[in-house]
Design a protein around this motif. Sequence first.
Motif, PDB file in Angstrom:
ATOM      1  N   ARG A  58       0.822  -1.213   0.000  1.00  0.00           N
ATOM      2  CA  ARG A  58       0.000   0.000   0.000  1.00  0.00           C
ATOM      3  C   ARG A  58       0.855   1.261   0.000  1.00  0.00           C
ATOM      4  O   ARG A  58       0.394   2.328  -0.365  1.00  0.00           O
ATOM      5  CB  ARG A  58      -0.968  -0.002   1.169  1.00  0.00           C
ATOM      6  CG  ARG A  58      -0.269   0.224   2.504  1.00  0.00           C
ATOM      7  CD  ARG A  58      -1.200   0.216   3.665  1.00  0.00           C
ATOM      8  NE  ARG A  58      -1.899   1.485   3.745  1.00  0.00           N
ATOM      9  CZ  ARG A  58      -2.819   1.748   4.634  1.00  0.00           C
ATOM     10  NH1 ARG A  58      -3.171   0.848   5.511  1.00  0.00           N
ATOM     11  NH2 ARG A  58      -3.407   2.922   4.656  1.00  0.00           N
ATOM     12  N   ASP A  59       2.103   1.171   0.435  1.00  0.00           N
ATOM     13  CA  ASP A  59       2.983   2.336   0.488  1.00  0.00           C
ATOM     14  C   ASP A  59       3.636   2.636  -0.859  1.00  0.00           C
ATOM     15  O   ASP A  59       4.309   3.649  -0.996  1.00  0.00           O
ATOM     16  CB  ASP A  59       4.077   2.132   1.544  1.00  0.00           C
ATOM     17  CG  ASP A  59       3.522   2.157   2.948  1.00  0.00           C
ATOM     18  OD1 ASP A  59       2.535   2.876   3.182  1.00  0.00           O
ATOM     19  OD2 ASP A  59       4.075   1.448   3.810  1.00  0.00           O
ATOM     20  N   LEU A  61       3.284   3.433  -4.831  1.00  0.00           N
ATOM     21  CA  LEU A  61       2.456   3.860  -5.957  1.00  0.00           C
ATOM     22  C   LEU A  61       3.254   3.594  -7.224  1.00  0.00           C
ATOM     23  O   LEU A  61       4.343   4.142  -7.404  1.00  0.00           O
ATOM     24  CB  LEU A  61       2.101   5.350  -5.861  1.00  0.00           C
ATOM     25  CG  LEU A  61       1.305   5.939  -7.020  1.00  0.00           C
ATOM     26  CD1 LEU A  61      -0.098   5.311  -7.084  1.00  0.00           C
ATOM     27  CD2 LEU A  61       1.199   7.441  -6.895  1.00  0.00           C
ATOM     28  N   GLU A  74      -0.581   1.462 -11.176  1.00  0.00           N
ATOM     29  CA  GLU A  74      -0.711   0.117 -10.591  1.00  0.00           C
ATOM     30  C   GLU A  74      -0.950  -0.939 -11.677  1.00  0.00           C
ATOM     31  O   GLU A  74      -1.663  -1.912 -11.447  1.00  0.00           O
ATOM     32  CB  GLU A  74      -1.827   0.079  -9.545  1.00  0.00           C
ATOM     33  CG  GLU A  74      -1.626   1.026  -8.388  1.00  0.00           C
ATOM     34  CD  GLU A  74      -0.383   0.737  -7.563  1.00  0.00           C
ATOM     35  OE1 GLU A  74       0.078  -0.412  -7.529  1.00  0.00           O
ATOM     36  OE2 GLU A  74       0.125   1.693  -6.951  1.00  0.00           O
ATOM     37  N   THR A  90      -2.392  12.560  -3.289  1.00  0.00           N
ATOM     38  CA  THR A  90      -3.322  11.707  -2.547  1.00  0.00           C
ATOM     39  C   THR A  90      -2.572  10.576  -1.858  1.00  0.00           C
ATOM     40  O   THR A  90      -2.837  10.243  -0.702  1.00  0.00           O
ATOM     41  CB  THR A  90      -4.395  11.130  -3.495  1.00  0.00           C
ATOM     42  OG1 THR A  90      -5.084  12.206  -4.124  1.00  0.00           O
ATOM     43  CG2 THR A  90      -5.379  10.254  -2.757  1.00  0.00           C
ATOM     44  N   HIS A  91      -1.619   9.993  -2.569  1.00  0.00           N
ATOM     45  CA  HIS A  91      -0.816   8.897  -2.021  1.00  0.00           C
ATOM     46  C   HIS A  91      -0.018   9.360  -0.804  1.00  0.00           C
ATOM     47  O   HIS A  91       0.032   8.677   0.222  1.00  0.00           O
ATOM     48  CB  HIS A  91       0.116   8.360  -3.113  1.00  0.00           C
ATOM     49  CG  HIS A  91       0.969   7.217  -2.690  1.00  0.00           C
ATOM     50  ND1 HIS A  91       0.458   5.991  -2.361  1.00  0.00           N
ATOM     51  CD2 HIS A  91       2.316   7.106  -2.548  1.00  0.00           C
ATOM     52  CE1 HIS A  91       1.439   5.165  -2.036  1.00  0.00           C
ATOM     53  NE2 HIS A  91       2.578   5.827  -2.133  1.00  0.00           N
ATOM     54  N   ASN A  94      -2.337  10.626   2.494  1.00  0.00           N
ATOM     55  CA  ASN A  94      -3.380   9.694   2.906  1.00  0.00           C
ATOM     56  C   ASN A  94      -3.409   9.458   4.414  1.00  0.00           C
ATOM     57  O   ASN A  94      -4.467   9.373   5.027  1.00  0.00           O
ATOM     58  CB  ASN A  94      -3.194   8.365   2.174  1.00  0.00           C
ATOM     59  CG  ASN A  94      -4.292   7.387   2.472  1.00  0.00           C
ATOM     60  OD1 ASN A  94      -5.463   7.715   2.459  1.00  0.00           O
ATOM     61  ND2 ASN A  94      -3.914   6.156   2.766  1.00  0.00           N
ATOM     62  N   ASN A 100      -5.664   1.847  -0.294  1.00  0.00           N
ATOM     63  CA  ASN A 100      -4.917   1.846  -1.558  1.00  0.00           C
ATOM     64  C   ASN A 100      -3.722   2.792  -1.549  1.00  0.00           C
ATOM     65  O   ASN A 100      -2.910   2.753  -2.460  1.00  0.00           O
ATOM     66  CB  ASN A 100      -5.833   2.239  -2.723  1.00  0.00           C
ATOM     67  CG  ASN A 100      -6.945   1.244  -2.926  1.00  0.00           C
ATOM     68  OD1 ASN A 100      -6.861   0.099  -2.484  1.00  0.00           O
ATOM     69  ND2 ASN A 100      -8.002   1.667  -3.579  1.00  0.00           N
ATOM     70  N   TYR A 101      -3.624   3.647  -0.543  1.00  0.00           N
ATOM     71  CA  TYR A 101      -2.569   4.646  -0.506  1.00  0.00           C
ATOM     72  C   TYR A 101      -1.724   4.504   0.757  1.00  0.00           C
ATOM     73  O   TYR A 101      -2.076   3.766   1.680  1.00  0.00           O
ATOM     74  CB  TYR A 101      -3.169   6.054  -0.615  1.00  0.00           C
ATOM     75  CG  TYR A 101      -3.896   6.283  -1.910  1.00  0.00           C
ATOM     76  CD1 TYR A 101      -3.211   6.410  -3.110  1.00  0.00           C
ATOM     77  CD2 TYR A 101      -5.284   6.338  -1.951  1.00  0.00           C
ATOM     78  CE1 TYR A 101      -3.875   6.607  -4.303  1.00  0.00           C
ATOM     79  CE2 TYR A 101      -5.955   6.529  -3.145  1.00  0.00           C
ATOM     80  CZ  TYR A 101      -5.247   6.665  -4.319  1.00  0.00           C
ATOM     81  OH  TYR A 101      -5.906   6.852  -5.496  1.00  0.00           O
ATOM     82  N   SER A 102      -0.642   5.223   0.820  1.00  0.00           N
ATOM     83  CA  SER A 102       0.363   5.032   1.864  1.00  0.00           C
ATOM     84  C   SER A 102      -0.147   5.329   3.269  1.00  0.00           C
ATOM     85  O   SER A 102      -1.109   6.068   3.456  1.00  0.00           O
ATOM     86  CB  SER A 102       1.583   5.900   1.579  1.00  0.00           C
ATOM     87  OG  SER A 102       1.291   7.239   1.858  1.00  0.00           O
ATOM     88  N   ALA A 108       5.926   6.428   2.120  1.00  0.00           N
ATOM     89  CA  ALA A 108       5.429   6.436   0.744  1.00  0.00           C
ATOM     90  C   ALA A 108       6.571   6.337  -0.267  1.00  0.00           C
ATOM     91  O   ALA A 108       7.608   6.972  -0.109  1.00  0.00           O
ATOM     92  CB  ALA A 108       4.616   7.697   0.479  1.00  0.00           C
ATOM     93  N   VAL A 110       7.162   6.157  -4.649  1.00  0.00           N
ATOM     94  CA  VAL A 110       6.600   6.223  -6.000  1.00  0.00           C
ATOM     95  C   VAL A 110       7.606   5.541  -6.921  1.00  0.00           C
ATOM     96  O   VAL A 110       8.769   5.915  -6.977  1.00  0.00           O
ATOM     97  CB  VAL A 110       6.356   7.671  -6.456  1.00  0.00           C
ATOM     98  CG1 VAL A 110       5.824   7.698  -7.883  1.00  0.00           C
ATOM     99  CG2 VAL A 110       5.394   8.378  -5.517  1.00  0.00           C
TER     100      VAL A 110
END
Length: 188
Positions: A58-59, A61, A74, A90-91, A94, A100-102, A108, A110
């Motif tokens: 989840r962390d 993206l 994803e 958003t990631h 969060n 679904n996001y960090s 987080a 990417v």
Amino acid sequence: MNLKREKATVNASSMADIAFLLLIFFLVSTRIASEKGFAMSLPPKQEQKVEPTPALDRDVLRVSINSENKILIESDRNATISEIKKLVKTHLMNYGKEDNYSQNPQKAVVVLSSQRQTDYNFYIEVLDQIKAGYNDSKADFLTKKMGVKYNAIEIIDFAQQKTLEEKEMYQLLQKEFPVNILEQNNSN
């Protein structure tokens, strides 16, 4: 009266000196083109070997660019360049609200992956949008924390650390929002 005329000649003894001076002038005054790229800051070298902490799914993206310059989030959702910044923001922001996001900005990550046939300029545009998402998130965080409105340009200026205040802000933002962008190149 028959006068003989001497042939006119040009004294060329100083021509070599003039050519040499011109050569030096052009070498000194000509600007040599340098290659352009984009600057990436590397983290400082750590003295001790630190084992990386595994990231939860989840962390992370995942942003992928295929050979046709299409963006996939994803691996299954199409996106446009204009959506990337908002998705990254958003990631990051969060704080564990959505699965679904960090969990938080420190964890987080990417991941930007591209194929070899991806257009270089398109790749740079996507990378810029990811960085813009980070900068907007940092600006929002600082606005909430300090009670003063900050924008992304001011956040970028903090990196220059001209004053003590900017240095402190920069260190706070580096701690709260480490920029974790992993770049992958798929050879397909």
